[in-house]
Enzyme design. Structure first.
Site, PDB file in Angstrom:
ATOM      1  CB  THR A  43     -13.887   0.079   3.262  1.00 19.15           C
ATOM      2  OG1 THR A  43     -14.629   0.807   1.633  1.00 19.15           O
ATOM      3  CG2 THR A  43     -14.409  -1.151   1.946  1.00 19.15           C
ATOM      4  CG  ASP A  48      -1.983   0.880   1.061  1.00 22.49           C
ATOM      5  OD1 ASP A  48      -3.281   0.302   0.921  1.00 22.49           O
ATOM      6  OD2 ASP A  48      -1.855   2.059   0.750  1.00 22.49           O
ATOM      7  CE1 TYR A 102     -13.900   1.351  -8.593  1.00 20.23           C
ATOM      8  CE2 TYR A 102     -16.135   2.222  -8.859  1.00 20.23           C
ATOM      9  CZ  TYR A 102     -15.383   1.787  -8.846  1.00 20.23           C
ATOM     10  OH  TYR A 102     -15.307   0.276  -7.402  1.00 20.23           O
TER      11      TYR A 102
HETATM   12  N1  NAD Z   1     -16.014  -0.432  -0.631  1.00 18.84           N
HETATM   13  C1  NAD Z   1     -17.247  -0.393  -1.743  1.00 18.84           C
HETATM   14  O1  NAD Z   1     -17.943  -0.597  -1.402  1.00 18.84           O
HETATM   15  C2  NAD Z   1     -16.139  -0.598  -2.675  1.00 18.84           C
HETATM   16  C3  NAD Z   1     -17.404  -1.612  -3.715  1.00 18.84           C
HETATM   17  C4  NAD Z   1     -17.170  -2.033  -4.817  1.00 18.84           C
HETATM   18  C5  NAD Z   1     -15.518  -2.406  -5.562  1.00 18.84           C
HETATM   19  N2  NAD Z   1     -14.595  -1.676  -4.335  1.00 18.84           N
HETATM   20  C6  NAD Z   1     -13.004  -1.754  -4.770  1.00 18.84           C
HETATM   21  O2  NAD Z   1     -12.538  -2.429  -3.839  1.00 18.84           O
HETATM   22  C7  NAD Z   1     -11.267  -2.455  -4.189  1.00 18.84           C
HETATM   23  C8  NAD Z   1     -10.962  -1.775  -2.443  1.00 18.84           C
HETATM   24  O3  NAD Z   1     -11.741  -0.529  -1.562  1.00 18.84           O
HETATM   25  P1  NAD Z   1     -12.070   0.248  -0.087  1.00 18.84           P
HETATM   26  O4  NAD Z   1     -13.235   0.370  -0.436  1.00 18.84           O
HETATM   27  O5  NAD Z   1     -11.211  -0.849   0.334  1.00 18.84           O
HETATM   28  O6  NAD Z   1     -11.012   1.150  -0.708  1.00 18.84           O
HETATM   29  P2  NAD Z   1     -10.462   2.026   0.149  1.00 18.84           P
HETATM   30  O7  NAD Z   1     -10.225   3.508  -0.461  1.00 18.84           O
HETATM   31  O8  NAD Z   1     -11.257   1.992   1.785  1.00 18.84           O
HETATM   32  O9  NAD Z   1      -8.878   1.466   0.301  1.00 18.84           O
HETATM   33  C9  NAD Z   1      -7.901   1.317  -0.663  1.00 18.84           C
HETATM   34  C10 NAD Z   1      -6.277   1.556  -0.198  1.00 18.84           C
HETATM   35  O10 NAD Z   1      -6.227   1.629  -1.703  1.00 18.84           O
HETATM   36  C11 NAD Z   1      -4.406   2.160  -0.964  1.00 18.84           C
HETATM   37  N3  NAD Z   1      -4.749   2.761  -2.610  1.00 18.84           N
HETATM   38  C12 NAD Z   1      -4.824   4.057  -3.082  1.00 18.84           C
HETATM   39  N4  NAD Z   1      -3.758   4.341  -4.276  1.00 18.84           N
HETATM   40  C13 NAD Z   1      -2.882   3.335  -4.055  1.00 18.84           C
HETATM   41  C14 NAD Z   1      -1.869   3.607  -4.968  1.00 18.84           C
HETATM   42  N5  NAD Z   1      -1.447   4.193  -6.066  1.00 18.84           N
HETATM   43  N6  NAD Z   1      -1.220   2.588  -4.640  1.00 18.84           N
HETATM   44  C15 NAD Z   1      -0.644   1.567  -3.243  1.00 18.84           C
HETATM   45  N7  NAD Z   1      -1.855   2.008  -2.655  1.00 18.84           N
HETATM   46  C16 NAD Z   1      -3.009   2.809  -2.988  1.00 18.84           C
HETATM   47  C17 NAD Z   1      -5.292   3.631  -0.228  1.00 18.84           C
HETATM   48  O11 NAD Z   1      -3.919   3.873   0.842  1.00 18.84           O
HETATM   49  C18 NAD Z   1      -5.729   2.193   0.663  1.00 18.84           C
HETATM   50  O12 NAD Z   1      -5.258   1.594   2.241  1.00 18.84           O
HETATM   51  C19 NAD Z   1     -11.584  -0.961  -4.712  1.00 18.84           C
HETATM   52  O13 NAD Z   1     -10.382  -1.356  -6.113  1.00 18.84           O
HETATM   53  C20 NAD Z   1     -12.720  -0.890  -4.799  1.00 18.84           C
HETATM   54  O14 NAD Z   1     -12.868   0.563  -6.555  1.00 18.84           O
HETATM   55  C21 NAD Z   1     -14.991  -1.592  -3.250  1.00 18.84           C
END
Ligand code: NAD
Length: 247
Positions: A187, A36, A153
Protein backbone atom coordinates in the site's frame (compact mmCIF):
# COMPACT_ATOMS: atom_id res chain seq x y z
CA UNK A 1 -23.59 -10.25 -3.16
CA UNK A 2 -22.41 -11.35 0.29
CA UNK A 3 -23.29 -7.93 1.82
CA UNK A 4 -26.51 -7.07 -0.03
CA UNK A 5 -28.81 -4.76 1.91
CA UNK A 6 -26.12 -3.72 4.40
CA UNK A 7 -24.83 -0.21 5.05
CA UNK A 8 -21.17 0.16 6.06
CA UNK A 9 -18.85 2.92 7.23
CA UNK A 10 -15.23 2.36 6.23
CA UNK A 11 -12.53 4.69 7.57
CA UNK A 12 -9.18 5.39 5.94
CA UNK A 13 -10.91 4.69 2.64
CA UNK A 14 -8.92 7.11 0.48
CA UNK A 15 -5.99 4.76 -0.16
CA UNK A 16 -4.56 1.31 0.39
CA UNK A 17 -6.51 -1.22 2.46
CA UNK A 18 -9.45 1.11 3.20
CA UNK A 19 -9.90 2.04 -0.45
CA UNK A 20 -9.81 -1.59 -1.58
CA UNK A 21 -12.20 -2.57 1.21
CA UNK A 22 -14.71 0.16 0.34
CA UNK A 23 -14.72 -0.82 -3.34
CA UNK A 24 -15.02 -4.52 -2.56
CA UNK A 25 -17.90 -3.94 -0.11
CA UNK A 26 -19.81 -2.08 -2.83
CA UNK A 27 -19.04 -4.84 -5.35
CA UNK A 28 -20.48 -7.31 -2.83
CA UNK A 29 -23.71 -5.37 -2.42
CA UNK A 30 -23.15 -3.04 0.56
CA UNK A 31 -23.86 0.67 0.44
CA UNK A 32 -20.78 2.42 1.78
CA UNK A 33 -19.86 5.66 3.54
CA UNK A 34 -16.15 6.00 2.76
CA UNK A 35 -14.30 8.43 5.04
CA UNK A 36 -10.79 9.87 4.83
CA UNK A 37 -8.84 13.13 5.15
CA UNK A 38 -7.79 12.87 1.52
CA UNK A 39 -10.47 14.21 -0.83
CA UNK A 40 -8.63 13.19 -4.01
CA UNK A 41 -8.16 9.68 -2.64
CA UNK A 42 -11.89 9.45 -1.90
CA UNK A 43 -12.71 10.57 -5.45
CA UNK A 44 -10.54 7.70 -6.71
CA UNK A 45 -12.30 5.29 -4.33
CA UNK A 46 -15.76 6.05 -5.73
CA UNK A 47 -14.66 6.02 -9.40
CA UNK A 48 -16.89 3.76 -11.50
CA UNK A 49 -19.23 2.95 -8.58
CA UNK A 50 -22.85 4.11 -8.59
CA UNK A 51 -23.78 7.20 -6.53
CA UNK A 52 -26.58 5.11 -5.05
CA UNK A 53 -23.97 2.73 -3.58
CA UNK A 54 -21.22 4.96 -2.19
CA UNK A 55 -21.00 8.31 -0.43
CA UNK A 56 -17.72 9.91 0.60
CA UNK A 57 -16.96 12.16 3.55
CA UNK A 58 -13.78 14.16 4.08
CA UNK A 59 -13.21 13.68 7.77
CA UNK A 60 -10.55 13.29 10.42
CA UNK A 61 -10.76 9.89 12.11
CA UNK A 62 -9.42 11.40 15.33
CA UNK A 63 -12.28 13.91 15.60
CA UNK A 64 -15.35 13.31 17.77
CA UNK A 65 -17.57 15.51 15.61
CA UNK A 66 -16.43 13.89 12.36
CA UNK A 67 -17.29 10.43 13.75
CA UNK A 68 -20.83 11.65 14.48
CA UNK A 69 -21.06 13.16 10.97
CA UNK A 70 -20.22 9.81 9.35
CA UNK A 71 -22.97 8.04 11.31
CA UNK A 72 -25.50 10.78 10.50
CA UNK A 73 -24.59 10.52 6.81
CA UNK A 74 -25.20 6.74 6.83
CA UNK A 75 -28.65 7.39 8.20
CA UNK A 76 -29.47 10.32 5.88
CA UNK A 77 -28.20 8.73 2.66
CA UNK A 78 -28.83 5.03 3.22
CA UNK A 79 -31.37 4.84 6.06
CA UNK A 80 -29.22 3.31 8.81
CA UNK A 81 -25.99 1.52 9.64
CA UNK A 82 -25.06 -2.18 10.02
CA UNK A 83 -21.30 -2.46 9.53
CA UNK A 84 -18.23 -0.52 10.65
CA UNK A 85 -14.72 -1.25 9.40
CA UNK A 86 -12.06 0.79 11.20
CA UNK A 87 -9.13 0.82 8.81
CA UNK A 88 -7.51 4.17 9.48
CA UNK A 89 -4.06 4.03 11.02
CA UNK A 90 -0.39 4.26 10.24
CA UNK A 91 3.08 4.67 11.65
CA UNK A 92 6.59 5.89 10.99
CA UNK A 93 9.15 3.43 12.37
CA UNK A 94 12.56 4.67 13.50
CA UNK A 95 12.57 5.42 17.24
CA UNK A 96 12.63 3.45 20.46
CA UNK A 97 10.79 4.68 23.57
CA UNK A 98 13.99 6.43 24.62
CA UNK A 99 13.86 8.79 21.62
CA UNK A 100 10.09 9.12 21.30
CA UNK A 101 8.46 12.41 22.32
CA UNK A 102 5.13 12.43 24.20
CA UNK A 103 3.60 14.33 21.29
CA UNK A 104 4.64 11.58 18.88
CA UNK A 105 3.35 8.90 21.23
CA UNK A 106 0.00 10.73 21.55
CA UNK A 107 -0.27 11.24 17.79
CA UNK A 108 0.20 7.56 16.84
CA UNK A 109 -1.96 6.25 19.69
CA UNK A 110 -4.72 8.67 18.75
CA UNK A 111 -4.53 7.80 15.04
CA UNK A 112 -4.51 4.01 15.55
CA UNK A 113 -6.39 3.35 18.80
CA UNK A 114 -8.41 6.39 19.89
CA UNK A 115 -9.86 6.72 16.36
CA UNK A 116 -11.23 3.18 16.70
CA UNK A 117 -12.81 3.99 20.08
CA UNK A 118 -14.37 7.21 18.78
CA UNK A 119 -15.86 5.59 15.69
CA UNK A 120 -17.22 2.61 17.67
CA UNK A 121 -18.77 4.93 20.26
CA UNK A 122 -20.54 6.92 17.56
CA UNK A 123 -21.61 3.90 15.48
CA UNK A 124 -22.78 1.31 18.03
CA UNK A 125 -26.10 2.99 18.96
CA UNK A 126 -26.93 3.32 15.23
CA UNK A 127 -26.03 -0.33 14.52
CA UNK A 128 -28.18 -1.40 17.48
CA UNK A 129 -31.05 0.75 16.20
CA UNK A 130 -30.81 -1.01 12.81
CA UNK A 131 -31.20 -4.38 14.53
CA UNK A 132 -27.53 -5.31 14.87
CA UNK A 133 -24.48 -5.89 12.71
CA UNK A 134 -20.72 -6.22 12.83
CA UNK A 135 -17.52 -4.29 13.51
CA UNK A 136 -14.14 -5.18 12.04
CA UNK A 137 -11.03 -3.43 13.35
CA UNK A 138 -7.78 -3.46 11.41
CA UNK A 139 -4.89 -4.03 13.83
CA UNK A 140 -1.49 -5.30 12.66
CA UNK A 141 0.84 -8.24 13.04
CA UNK A 142 2.98 -5.66 14.87
CA UNK A 143 0.37 -5.62 17.64
CA UNK A 144 0.71 -9.40 18.03
CA UNK A 145 4.44 -10.07 17.74
CA UNK A 146 5.93 -6.58 18.17
CA UNK A 147 8.10 -4.67 15.69
CA UNK A 148 11.43 -2.88 16.08
CA UNK A 149 11.56 0.88 16.60
CA UNK A 150 7.83 1.49 16.46
CA UNK A 151 6.64 1.32 20.10
CA UNK A 152 3.61 3.64 19.90
CA UNK A 153 2.26 1.76 16.86
CA UNK A 154 2.87 -1.66 18.46
CA UNK A 155 1.16 -0.57 21.69
CA UNK A 156 -1.75 1.06 19.87
CA UNK A 157 -2.38 -1.98 17.65
CA UNK A 158 -2.17 -4.28 20.68
CA UNK A 159 -4.78 -1.96 22.18
CA UNK A 160 -7.00 -2.34 19.09
CA UNK A 161 -6.90 -6.13 19.53
CA UNK A 162 -7.83 -5.87 23.21
CA UNK A 163 -10.52 -3.24 22.53
CA UNK A 164 -12.09 -5.58 19.97
CA UNK A 165 -12.45 -8.31 22.60
CA UNK A 166 -14.06 -5.82 24.95
CA UNK A 167 -16.51 -4.70 22.22
CA UNK A 168 -17.42 -8.32 21.46
CA UNK A 169 -18.30 -8.98 25.10
CA UNK A 170 -20.16 -5.73 25.75
CA UNK A 171 -22.25 -5.61 22.58
CA UNK A 172 -23.16 -9.27 22.00
CA UNK A 173 -25.42 -10.68 20.80
CA UNK A 174 -26.54 -7.82 18.52
CA UNK A 175 -23.08 -6.76 17.33
CA UNK A 176 -20.14 -9.03 16.53
CA UNK A 177 -16.67 -7.46 16.74
CA UNK A 178 -13.59 -9.03 15.17
CA UNK A 179 -10.08 -7.93 14.39
CA UNK A 180 -7.73 -8.50 11.45
CA UNK A 181 -3.95 -8.43 11.86
CA UNK A 182 -2.54 -7.88 8.38
CA UNK A 183 1.01 -8.88 7.60
CA UNK A 184 2.95 -6.74 5.10
CA UNK A 185 0.52 -5.41 2.48
CA UNK A 186 1.60 -3.41 -0.59
CA UNK A 187 0.00 0.00 0.00
CA UNK A 188 1.13 3.66 -0.04
CA UNK A 189 1.94 3.28 3.70
CA UNK A 190 4.28 0.37 2.97
CA UNK A 191 5.89 2.28 0.10
CA UNK A 192 6.45 5.32 2.36
CA UNK A 193 7.93 3.37 5.26
CA UNK A 194 10.06 0.72 3.53
CA UNK A 195 12.74 0.70 0.83
CA UNK A 196 12.57 -1.61 -2.21
CA UNK A 197 15.19 -4.02 -0.74
CA UNK A 198 13.22 -4.16 2.54
CA UNK A 199 10.02 -4.95 0.62
CA UNK A 200 11.83 -7.68 -1.34
CA UNK A 201 13.16 -9.13 1.93
CA UNK A 202 9.68 -9.14 3.50
CA UNK A 203 8.29 -10.94 0.44
CA UNK A 204 10.79 -13.75 0.99
CA UNK A 205 9.70 -14.12 4.63
CA UNK A 206 6.14 -14.92 3.58
CA UNK A 207 5.18 -18.52 2.81
CA UNK A 208 3.40 -17.30 -0.32
CA UNK A 209 6.55 -15.42 -1.39
CA UNK A 210 4.94 -12.02 -1.88
CA UNK A 211 3.38 -9.13 0.00
CA UNK A 212 -0.37 -9.13 0.52
CA UNK A 213 -2.79 -7.19 -1.66
CA UNK A 214 -5.10 -4.60 -0.03
CA UNK A 215 -8.17 -6.40 -1.42
CA UNK A 216 -7.15 -9.57 0.43
CA UNK A 217 -7.69 -7.69 3.70
CA UNK A 218 -10.96 -6.30 2.29
CA UNK A 219 -12.16 -9.80 1.43
CA UNK A 220 -11.46 -10.99 4.98
CA UNK A 221 -13.35 -7.98 6.37
CA UNK A 222 -16.28 -8.76 4.04
CA UNK A 223 -16.34 -12.36 5.25
CA UNK A 224 -16.27 -11.26 8.92
CA UNK A 225 -19.16 -8.84 8.24
CA UNK A 226 -21.22 -11.48 6.43
CA UNK A 227 -23.66 -14.13 7.65
CA UNK A 228 -20.97 -16.73 6.88
CA UNK A 229 -19.18 -15.44 9.99
CA UNK A 230 -22.30 -15.34 12.20
CA UNK A 231 -20.63 -17.56 14.85
CA UNK A 232 -17.28 -15.71 14.84
CA UNK A 233 -17.01 -13.08 17.57
CA UNK A 234 -14.13 -11.46 19.46
CA UNK A 235 -11.52 -13.13 17.25
CA UNK A 236 -8.21 -12.00 15.82
CA UNK A 237 -7.48 -13.25 12.30
CA UNK A 238 -3.92 -13.03 10.98
CA UNK A 239 -3.89 -12.36 7.24
CA UNK A 240 -0.20 -12.55 6.54
CA UNK A 241 0.53 -15.31 4.03
CA UNK A 242 2.06 -17.41 6.77
CA UNK A 243 5.44 -16.58 8.23
CA UNK A 244 8.78 -18.38 8.13
CA UNK A 245 9.72 -18.62 4.47
CA UNK A 246 12.93 -20.00 3.00
CA UNK A 247 15.31 -17.50 4.65
N1 NAD B 1 0.18 -1.85 4.74
C1 NAD B 1 0.55 -2.74 5.64
O1 NAD B 1 1.50 -3.50 5.45
C2 NAD B 1 -0.20 -2.87 6.93
C3 NAD B 1 0.14 -3.94 7.78
C4 NAD B 1 -0.53 -4.08 8.98
C5 NAD B 1 -1.52 -3.18 9.33
N2 NAD B 1 -1.83 -2.17 8.49
C6 NAD B 1 -2.89 -1.25 8.92
O2 NAD B 1 -3.88 -1.16 7.92
C7 NAD B 1 -4.46 0.14 7.94
C8 NAD B 1 -4.39 0.76 6.55
O3 NAD B 1 -3.04 0.80 6.16
P1 NAD B 1 -2.61 1.20 4.66
O4 NAD B 1 -1.32 0.51 4.43
O5 NAD B 1 -3.72 1.02 3.73
O6 NAD B 1 -2.33 2.78 4.89
P2 NAD B 1 -2.25 3.98 3.85
O7 NAD B 1 -1.36 5.01 4.48
O8 NAD B 1 -1.85 3.46 2.52
O9 NAD B 1 -3.74 4.53 3.83
C9 NAD B 1 -4.26 5.11 5.00
C10 NAD B 1 -5.35 6.10 4.69
O10 NAD B 1 -5.73 6.71 5.93
C11 NAD B 1 -5.90 8.11 5.71
N3 NAD B 1 -5.71 8.85 6.96
C12 NAD B 1 -4.54 9.05 7.63
N4 NAD B 1 -4.78 9.77 8.74
C13 NAD B 1 -6.12 10.03 8.78
C14 NAD B 1 -6.97 10.70 9.67
N5 NAD B 1 -6.51 11.30 10.79
N6 NAD B 1 -8.29 10.75 9.39
C15 NAD B 1 -8.80 10.18 8.28
N7 NAD B 1 -8.03 9.52 7.38
C16 NAD B 1 -6.71 9.45 7.64
C17 NAD B 1 -4.90 8.47 4.65
O11 NAD B 1 -5.27 9.66 3.99
C18 NAD B 1 -4.94 7.23 3.74
O12 NAD B 1 -5.91 7.38 2.74
C19 NAD B 1 -3.73 0.92 9.02
O13 NAD B 1 -4.44 0.84 10.23
C20 NAD B 1 -2.42 0.17 9.14
O14 NAD B 1 -1.83 0.33 10.40
C21 NAD B 1 -1.20 -1.98 7.30
Amino acid sequence: MQLAGKVAIITGAGAGIGQATARLFVQRGARVIATDLDEAGLAETRQGLGDDMIETLVSDATSVTDAAKAVALASDRFGGLHLLVNVVGGSRPGKTVVDLGEDEWDYWVRLNLTSTFLMCRAAIPAIDAAGGGAIVNIASGAGVTGMGRNPAYVAAKGGVIALTRSLAIDHAPTIRANCIAPGPILTPLMQRNRSEPEIAFMSKLSLVARLGKPEEIGATAAFLCSEDAAFINGELINVAGGRGGPI
